[in-house]
Scaffold this motif. Structure first.
Motif, PDB file in Angstrom:
ATOM      1  N   ASP A  50      24.381  39.203  40.650  1.00  0.00           N
ATOM      2  CA  ASP A  50      24.937  39.361  41.996  1.00  0.00           C
ATOM      3  C   ASP A  50      26.262  38.626  42.203  1.00  0.00           C
ATOM      4  OD1 ASP A  50      23.743  36.907  41.723  1.00  0.00           O
ATOM      5  OD2 ASP A  50      22.929  36.863  43.756  1.00  0.00           O
ATOM      6  N   VAL A  51      26.840  38.047  41.143  1.00  0.00           N
ATOM      7  CA  VAL A  51      28.086  37.293  41.251  1.00  0.00           C
ATOM      8  C   VAL A  51      29.274  38.235  41.080  1.00  0.00           C
ATOM      9  CG1 VAL A  51      29.441  35.398  40.287  1.00  0.00           C
ATOM     10  CG2 VAL A  51      26.957  35.232  40.366  1.00  0.00           C
ATOM     11  N   ASP A  52      30.229  38.165  42.005  1.00  0.00           N
ATOM     12  CA  ASP A  52      31.430  38.999  41.952  1.00  0.00           C
ATOM     13  C   ASP A  52      32.489  38.292  41.116  1.00  0.00           C
ATOM     14  OD1 ASP A  52      33.153  41.115  42.501  1.00  0.00           O
ATOM     15  OD2 ASP A  52      33.922  40.147  44.312  1.00  0.00           O
ATOM     16  N   ILE A  53      32.819  38.855  39.966  1.00  0.00           N
ATOM     17  CA  ILE A  53      33.801  38.274  39.057  1.00  0.00           C
ATOM     18  C   ILE A  53      35.052  39.146  39.080  1.00  0.00           C
ATOM     19  CG2 ILE A  53      34.270  37.604  36.661  1.00  0.00           C
ATOM     20  CD1 ILE A  53      31.992  36.008  37.958  1.00  0.00           C
ATOM     21  N   PRO A  54      36.238  38.552  39.328  1.00  0.00           N
ATOM     22  CA  PRO A  54      37.474  39.349  39.322  1.00  0.00           C
ATOM     23  C   PRO A  54      37.824  39.814  37.906  1.00  0.00           C
ATOM     24  CG  PRO A  54      37.994  37.029  39.579  1.00  0.00           C
ATOM     25  CD  PRO A  54      36.497  37.147  39.619  1.00  0.00           C
ATOM     26  N   ASP A  55      38.768  40.737  37.813  1.00  0.00           N
ATOM     27  CA  ASP A  55      39.169  41.283  36.515  1.00  0.00           C
ATOM     28  C   ASP A  55      39.944  40.293  35.653  1.00  0.00           C
ATOM     29  OD1 ASP A  55      37.951  43.715  36.975  1.00  0.00           O
ATOM     30  OD2 ASP A  55      39.754  44.623  37.820  1.00  0.00           O
ATOM     31  N   ARG A  56      40.617  39.318  36.283  1.00  0.00           N
ATOM     32  CA  ARG A  56      41.380  38.291  35.550  1.00  0.00           C
ATOM     33  C   ARG A  56      40.973  36.922  36.058  1.00  0.00           C
ATOM     34  NH1 ARG A  56      46.106  40.342  33.022  1.00  0.00           N
ATOM     35  NH2 ARG A  56      46.421  42.527  33.528  1.00  0.00           N
ATOM     36  N   PHE A  57      40.796  35.987  35.125  1.00  0.00           N
ATOM     37  CA  PHE A  57      40.411  34.638  35.508  1.00  0.00           C
ATOM     38  C   PHE A  57      40.674  33.677  34.357  1.00  0.00           C
ATOM     39  CE2 PHE A  57      36.684  36.971  34.007  1.00  0.00           C
ATOM     40  CZ  PHE A  57      36.218  36.148  32.979  1.00  0.00           C
ATOM     41  N   LEU A  58      40.508  32.391  34.621  1.00  0.00           N
ATOM     42  CA  LEU A  58      40.548  31.378  33.575  1.00  0.00           C
ATOM     43  C   LEU A  58      39.122  31.092  33.160  1.00  0.00           C
ATOM     44  CD1 LEU A  58      43.172  28.846  34.978  1.00  0.00           C
ATOM     45  CD2 LEU A  58      43.511  30.642  33.273  1.00  0.00           C
ATOM     46  N   LEU A  59      38.916  30.876  31.872  1.00  0.00           N
ATOM     47  CA  LEU A  59      37.597  30.566  31.341  1.00  0.00           C
ATOM     48  C   LEU A  59      37.674  29.201  30.678  1.00  0.00           C
ATOM     49  CD1 LEU A  59      34.680  31.512  30.772  1.00  0.00           C
ATOM     50  CD2 LEU A  59      35.527  32.370  28.568  1.00  0.00           C
ATOM     51  N   GLU A  60      37.027  28.221  31.290  1.00  0.00           N
ATOM     52  CA  GLU A  60      37.009  26.861  30.755  1.00  0.00           C
ATOM     53  C   GLU A  60      35.779  26.697  29.874  1.00  0.00           C
ATOM     54  OE1 GLU A  60      37.682  22.466  32.534  1.00  0.00           O
ATOM     55  OE2 GLU A  60      36.214  23.699  33.575  1.00  0.00           O
ATOM     56  N   VAL A  61      36.018  26.344  28.603  1.00  0.00           N
ATOM     57  CA  VAL A  61      34.928  26.164  27.639  1.00  0.00           C
ATOM     58  C   VAL A  61      35.015  24.736  27.098  1.00  0.00           C
ATOM     59  CG1 VAL A  61      33.811  27.055  25.557  1.00  0.00           C
ATOM     60  CG2 VAL A  61      35.098  28.613  27.029  1.00  0.00           C
ATOM     61  N   PRO A  62      34.242  23.812  27.666  1.00  0.00           N
ATOM     62  CA  PRO A  62      34.315  22.411  27.229  1.00  0.00           C
ATOM     63  C   PRO A  62      34.054  22.222  25.733  1.00  0.00           C
ATOM     64  CG  PRO A  62      33.120  22.562  29.288  1.00  0.00           C
ATOM     65  CD  PRO A  62      33.338  23.971  28.806  1.00  0.00           C
ATOM     66  N   ALA A  63      33.148  22.999  25.140  1.00  0.00           N
ATOM     67  CA  ALA A  63      32.854  22.861  23.709  1.00  0.00           C
ATOM     68  C   ALA A  63      34.078  23.144  22.849  1.00  0.00           C
ATOM     69  CB  ALA A  63      31.705  23.781  23.310  1.00  0.00           C
ATOM     70  N   ASP A  64      34.979  23.995  23.344  1.00  0.00           N
ATOM     71  CA  ASP A  64      36.222  24.317  22.628  1.00  0.00           C
ATOM     72  C   ASP A  64      37.370  23.429  23.082  1.00  0.00           C
ATOM     73  OD1 ASP A  64      34.744  26.355  21.531  1.00  0.00           O
ATOM     74  OD2 ASP A  64      35.751  27.962  22.628  1.00  0.00           O
ATOM     75  N   ASP A  65      37.137  22.623  24.118  1.00  0.00           N
ATOM     76  CA  ASP A  65      38.172  21.800  24.747  1.00  0.00           C
ATOM     77  C   ASP A  65      39.391  22.661  25.097  1.00  0.00           C
ATOM     78  OD1 ASP A  65      39.127  19.394  25.798  1.00  0.00           O
ATOM     79  OD2 ASP A  65      40.258  18.942  23.973  1.00  0.00           O
ATOM     80  N   THR A  66      39.109  23.854  25.671  1.00  0.00           N
ATOM     81  CA  THR A  66      40.161  24.829  25.959  1.00  0.00           C
ATOM     82  C   THR A  66      39.871  25.567  27.257  1.00  0.00           C
ATOM     83  OG1 THR A  66      40.479  25.172  23.590  1.00  0.00           O
ATOM     84  CG2 THR A  66      41.372  26.850  25.032  1.00  0.00           C
ATOM     85  N   VAL A  67      40.949  25.976  27.912  1.00  0.00           N
ATOM     86  CA  VAL A  67      40.871  26.900  29.042  1.00  0.00           C
ATOM     87  C   VAL A  67      41.585  28.172  28.601  1.00  0.00           C
ATOM     88  CG1 VAL A  67      41.505  27.345  31.431  1.00  0.00           C
ATOM     89  CG2 VAL A  67      40.849  25.029  30.734  1.00  0.00           C
ATOM     90  N   TYR A  68      40.842  29.271  28.512  1.00  0.00           N
ATOM     91  CA  TYR A  68      41.391  30.555  28.081  1.00  0.00           C
ATOM     92  C   TYR A  68      41.777  31.395  29.292  1.00  0.00           C
ATOM     93  CZ  TYR A  68      38.913  29.477  23.723  1.00  0.00           C
ATOM     94  OH  TYR A  68      38.450  28.883  22.579  1.00  0.00           O
ATOM     95  N   ARG A  69      42.771  32.253  29.145  1.00  0.00           N
ATOM     96  CA  ARG A  69      43.054  33.296  30.126  1.00  0.00           C
ATOM     97  C   ARG A  69      42.226  34.502  29.691  1.00  0.00           C
ATOM     98  NH1 ARG A  69      47.132  31.647  33.305  1.00  0.00           N
ATOM     99  NH2 ARG A  69      48.517  30.082  32.441  1.00  0.00           N
ATOM    100  N   ALA A  70      41.485  35.078  30.634  1.00  0.00           N
ATOM    101  CA  ALA A  70      40.543  36.146  30.282  1.00  0.00           C
ATOM    102  C   ALA A  70      40.802  37.398  31.118  1.00  0.00           C
ATOM    103  CB  ALA A  70      39.109  35.668  30.498  1.00  0.00           C
ATOM    104  N   LEU A  71      40.572  38.546  30.504  1.00  0.00           N
ATOM    105  CA  LEU A  71      40.704  39.847  31.140  1.00  0.00           C
ATOM    106  C   LEU A  71      39.412  40.616  30.880  1.00  0.00           C
ATOM    107  CD1 LEU A  71      42.362  42.134  32.478  1.00  0.00           C
ATOM    108  CD2 LEU A  71      43.156  42.725  30.183  1.00  0.00           C
ATOM    109  N   VAL A  72      38.749  41.066  31.943  1.00  0.00           N
ATOM    110  CA  VAL A  72      37.481  41.799  31.797  1.00  0.00           C
ATOM    111  C   VAL A  72      37.759  43.160  31.156  1.00  0.00           C
ATOM    112  CG1 VAL A  72      35.555  42.870  33.021  1.00  0.00           C
ATOM    113  CG2 VAL A  72      36.398  40.626  33.745  1.00  0.00           C
TER     114      VAL A  72
END
Length: 90
Positions: A49-71
């Motif tokens: 039920d969560v509305d996710i936009p087509d573009r967002f930042l994805l923060e992955v602590p295990a990778d110590d990275t914030v990715y730019r993401a496109l659905v």
């Protein structure tokens, strides 16, 4: 009737992982998990039920990275994303 193996359409083989992550969009942070990943994409699990936009930042602590993401696709609680670049963490 013959059973044929499912055809793999991905260009890159994804590694199965289980990482906690956060979707960041429009000032909102949404928890999710990364289920498989490669350098160019990933499969995320989020609430149905969560509305996710087509573009967002994805923060992955295990990778110590914030990715730019496109659905690229959506199915129930799964979202396939292209990771087209990464952003520096603040």
């Amino acid at each position: 009737m013959a059973n044929y193996p499912e055809t793999e359409r991905r260009l890159h083989v994804r590694e199965f992982v289980l990482k906690e992550a956060t979707i960041i969009a429009n000032g909102v942070r949404i928890g999710c998990s990364v289920r498989n990943q490669h350098h160019h994409g990933a499969e995320l699990r989020v609430g149905v039920d969560v509305d996710i936009p087509d573009r967002f930042l994805l923060e992955v602590p295990a990778d110590d990275t914030v990715y730019r993401a496109l659905v690229r696709w959506r199915r129930n609680d799964r979202i396939g994303v292209a990771l087209y670049s990464n952003a520096l963490k603040d």
